[in-house]
Design a protein around this motif. Sequence first.
Motif, short mmCIF file in Angstrom:
data_model
loop_
_atom_site.label_atom_id
_atom_site.label_comp_id
_atom_site.label_asym_id
_atom_site.label_seq_id
_atom_site.Cartn_x
_atom_site.Cartn_y
_atom_site.Cartn_z
N ASP A 443 0.83 -1.20 0.00
CA ASP A 443 0.00 0.00 0.00
C ASP A 443 0.86 1.26 0.00
OD1 ASP A 443 -2.45 -1.36 0.01
OD2 ASP A 443 -2.42 -1.56 2.19
N ALA A 444 1.93 1.24 0.79
CA ALA A 444 2.84 2.40 0.81
C ALA A 444 3.52 2.57 -0.54
CB ALA A 444 3.88 2.23 1.92
N MET A 445 3.89 1.47 -1.14
CA MET A 445 4.51 1.53 -2.46
C MET A 445 3.55 2.15 -3.46
SD MET A 445 5.95 -1.67 -4.70
CE MET A 445 6.43 -1.47 -6.42
N ALA A 446 2.29 1.71 -3.46
CA ALA A 446 1.29 2.26 -4.38
C ALA A 446 1.05 3.74 -4.11
CB ALA A 446 -0.01 1.49 -4.26
N PHE A 447 1.05 4.12 -2.84
CA PHE A 447 0.87 5.53 -2.50
C PHE A 447 2.00 6.37 -3.07
CE2 PHE A 447 2.80 8.51 0.60
CZ PHE A 447 2.05 9.63 0.26
N LEU A 448 3.25 5.95 -2.86
CA LEU A 448 4.39 6.72 -3.35
C LEU A 448 4.38 6.83 -4.87
CD1 LEU A 448 7.14 5.35 -0.93
CD2 LEU A 448 6.18 7.67 -0.94
N GLN A 449 4.00 5.77 -5.54
CA GLN A 449 3.89 5.82 -6.99
C GLN A 449 2.82 6.81 -7.42
OE1 GLN A 449 3.24 1.57 -7.58
NE2 GLN A 449 5.25 1.37 -8.54
N GLU A 450 1.68 6.78 -6.75
CA GLU A 450 0.60 7.71 -7.09
C GLU A 450 1.00 9.15 -6.81
OE1 GLU A 450 -4.02 8.74 -5.78
OE2 GLU A 450 -3.04 6.94 -4.99
N MET A 451 1.66 9.37 -5.68
CA MET A 451 2.09 10.73 -5.34
C MET A 451 3.06 11.26 -6.38
SD MET A 451 4.88 12.57 -4.07
CE MET A 451 5.91 11.30 -3.32
N ASN A 452 4.08 10.47 -6.70
CA ASN A 452 5.07 10.94 -7.68
C ASN A 452 4.45 11.18 -9.05
OD1 ASN A 452 7.59 11.12 -6.25
ND2 ASN A 452 7.56 8.90 -6.04
N ALA A 453 3.64 10.24 -9.51
CA ALA A 453 3.02 10.40 -10.83
C ALA A 453 2.13 11.63 -10.87
CB ALA A 453 2.21 9.15 -11.17
N THR A 454 1.41 11.90 -9.78
CA THR A 454 0.50 13.05 -9.74
C THR A 454 1.28 14.35 -9.72
OG1 THR A 454 -1.13 11.71 -8.54
CG2 THR A 454 -1.41 14.10 -8.50
N VAL A 455 2.32 14.43 -8.90
CA VAL A 455 3.12 15.65 -8.82
C VAL A 455 3.79 15.96 -10.14
CG1 VAL A 455 5.20 16.65 -7.79
CG2 VAL A 455 3.48 15.59 -6.32
N TYR A 456 4.38 14.96 -10.77
CA TYR A 456 5.07 15.22 -12.04
C TYR A 456 4.09 15.58 -13.15
CZ TYR A 456 9.70 13.93 -10.39
OH TYR A 456 10.91 13.92 -9.74
N ARG A 457 2.89 15.03 -13.10
CA ARG A 457 1.89 15.37 -14.13
C ARG A 457 1.36 16.78 -13.94
NH1 ARG A 457 -3.37 14.68 -13.29
NH2 ARG A 457 -3.00 13.00 -11.80
N ARG A 458 1.10 17.16 -12.70
CA ARG A 458 0.46 18.45 -12.44
C ARG A 458 1.45 19.61 -12.36
NH1 ARG A 458 -4.98 18.48 -10.26
NH2 ARG A 458 -4.42 20.54 -9.48
N SER A 459 2.69 19.34 -11.97
CA SER A 459 3.64 20.43 -11.71
C SER A 459 4.95 20.20 -12.45
CB SER A 459 3.90 20.55 -10.20
OG SER A 459 2.71 20.79 -9.50
N PRO A 460 4.98 20.41 -13.76
CA PRO A 460 6.22 20.23 -14.53
C PRO A 460 7.35 21.07 -13.94
CG PRO A 460 4.35 20.55 -15.99
CD PRO A 460 3.85 20.83 -14.61
N GLY A 461 8.53 20.47 -13.85
CA GLY A 461 9.68 21.18 -13.30
C GLY A 461 9.93 20.88 -11.85
#
Length: 734
Positions: A443-461
């Motif tokens: 679950d923690a692994m899935a959370f970290l993947q979701e967090m990273n994917a969301t941040v990189y998609r929404r906030s380029p740079g």
Amino acid sequence: MALRDTALPEAAGPRPLAAPALDPADRARLLSGAHHDPHSLLGAHPVPEGFLFRVLRPFADAVSVVVDGASTPLVSEADGLFAAVLPLDAVPGYTLRVAYAEDEREVEDPYRFLPALGDLDLHLIREGRHEELWRALGAEPMTHQGVTGTRFTVWAPNAQGVRVAGDFCCWDGTAFPMRSLGASGVWELFLPGIGEGTRYKFEITSRHGGRFLKADPMARRAEVPPDTASIVHTSHYTWGDDAWMAHRGDVPVHVAPFSVYEVHLPSWRPGLTYRQLADELPAYVNDLGFTHVELMPVAQHPFSGSWGYQVTGFYAPTARLGTPDDFKHLVDALHRAGIGVIVDWVPAHFPKDDWALARFDGDPLYEPGDSRRAEHPDWGTFEFDYGRVEVRNFLVANATYWCEEFHIDGLRVDAVASMLYLDYSRDSGQWTPNVFGGREDLDAMAFLQEMNATVYRRSPGVVTIAEESTAWDGVTRPTDSGGLGFGLKWNMGWMHDSLQYIAKEPVHRKYHHHEMTFSMVYAYSENYILPISHDEVVHGKQALVSKMPGDWWQRRANHRAYLGFMWAHPGKQLLFMGQEFAQGAEWSEAHGPEWWLLDDGYASAGDHRGVRDLVRDLNTVYRATPALWERDTDPAGFRWVVGDAADDNVFAFLRYGADGAPLLAVSNFSPVVRHDYRLFVPDEVPAWAEVLNTDAGHYGGGGVGGPGPVKAANGELLLTLPPLATVWLTPSSV
């Protein structure tokens, strides 16, 4: 909640009729704060004779309904309830006139308003996919149905009832019960007349019958500790960093210079506010040439004497230094000075303070229900329940919140290893395996993947950085390839090994030579930062210069040579405040870095200024030399020249830029000058010239060596290596 003074002519309204009595069970639940739908009992409701008006105003002497200027008194039903039936054909626009012993005011009725939160918001919250959760939950000043006020919303699915309490009602929430919005677990109430600066909490009645006040998990502003209330907030800040934001993602961080100054804001210059720091910190960091600052946790935390890693207000910058807009001003000032801003983010755990997240609605909510899983054995805190979609949403949205609302350029995620392993700091019998029988927290692994994917998609740079101390595979691998998706990872192995080596007396270093070379075995397994962080120079570990062996001259020389080696090594750099001028004492929350060491009146000020000057020059040459950063993640960007000279305590290697231009870095960690030291370098480079020497006199060294070009013959280079020093050389045309 006053709308206007009541010095108005009072016309008589329609004659009221007796109100039907409340169901005793509903009445009891309403008065005890355990009713899920107070709007069904309060406000205006159709009955055969007209419309029933019922109001809950504890301590009021009288309440009247005002329609078109005409006032109709309601009848007291005791316990602060007032009701009557008015013979009306339709629900009118109305206000309430509430009289107390020494006060009378005309106010809007909160229970005449429809929900101020939409179905889409509720759907996304329930699905755990609301990426702008801070716009849906918490306290939101707004105009609703033509009336200004604040919408209060909170997620408390296990509660029997929730009320809003604050300084506007003497912290008695009886008059302001919230309504449940169904299966989402969200409670909502729009309070007219409540605006910015209002202090509030949620008064929760648990399903076990307990009643307690909780700070808002989504509060965007909080009181200065030890006070714990949340504060209604709307940002009025106008950003001035458009140029920075437009171009911060132009060059990927992996192929860009990235040199970080780690700062604990409350103690960098004790007593300065965010706005005062904005007048000093950008200029200081810019002068030293760092590309970024990393701010230790700025989210609200209760203990002022701490680093800030036990967070109680994940959406509120610490109030000790000013308002959220003041913090934006600091970030803006850093951006306008060309400096990126990283913040430490702590999704691994939270403290047990009874007014914060712990057992928020009377049951485990943000933490797992299994106490073995909930308790963090190292820090006396609770871990988050990463398997619950609403909790993951709370954290993922929080990551995007800092990047979008505060223009943060990077999140350094604390204690990732403690999240990834079910048995972290736990003995046998204190943890249960995952569904596959392993110790990985899926679950923690899935959370970290979701967090990273969301941040990189929404906030380029923006870059995310993992403090992960194990050999977990794929920390910086993209999520679509099965990795966790971080941009960079702290190289804890390099830090541990190199500090262990440099702390040895030079005569013993030959037995630990591999500790300085081993990092290159795995240097390209992840995208690394080399951290000399707060963790390594406090709490009995000694400041960096104090770890070094020898007398004061030798300790400073070792310190300088180590920094030269670090800045040349593949990977980005991070240095904690105070180490840039060789502060000998550990950090103290009370006085911060020992700035007086640089004062003219201090006898050894020149020694400390010399180290500071070296750090400035390290950054200057580093930023101007693509070989030192352009191929940090490419094995072709590095080549050992001397990696096995254990008896000499010498290390030499080449770094290459994308165009093939080299830099030669040579470190001599012995206290003797080595004359005519033979190195074999590329044949095509006829001569080399020093661009940096940590033994230079103006850094406090002995001045051995010099800037003059040294010719190579058939790839053989003879150098004079200064003692306890690192030398950088680049090709010369001579």
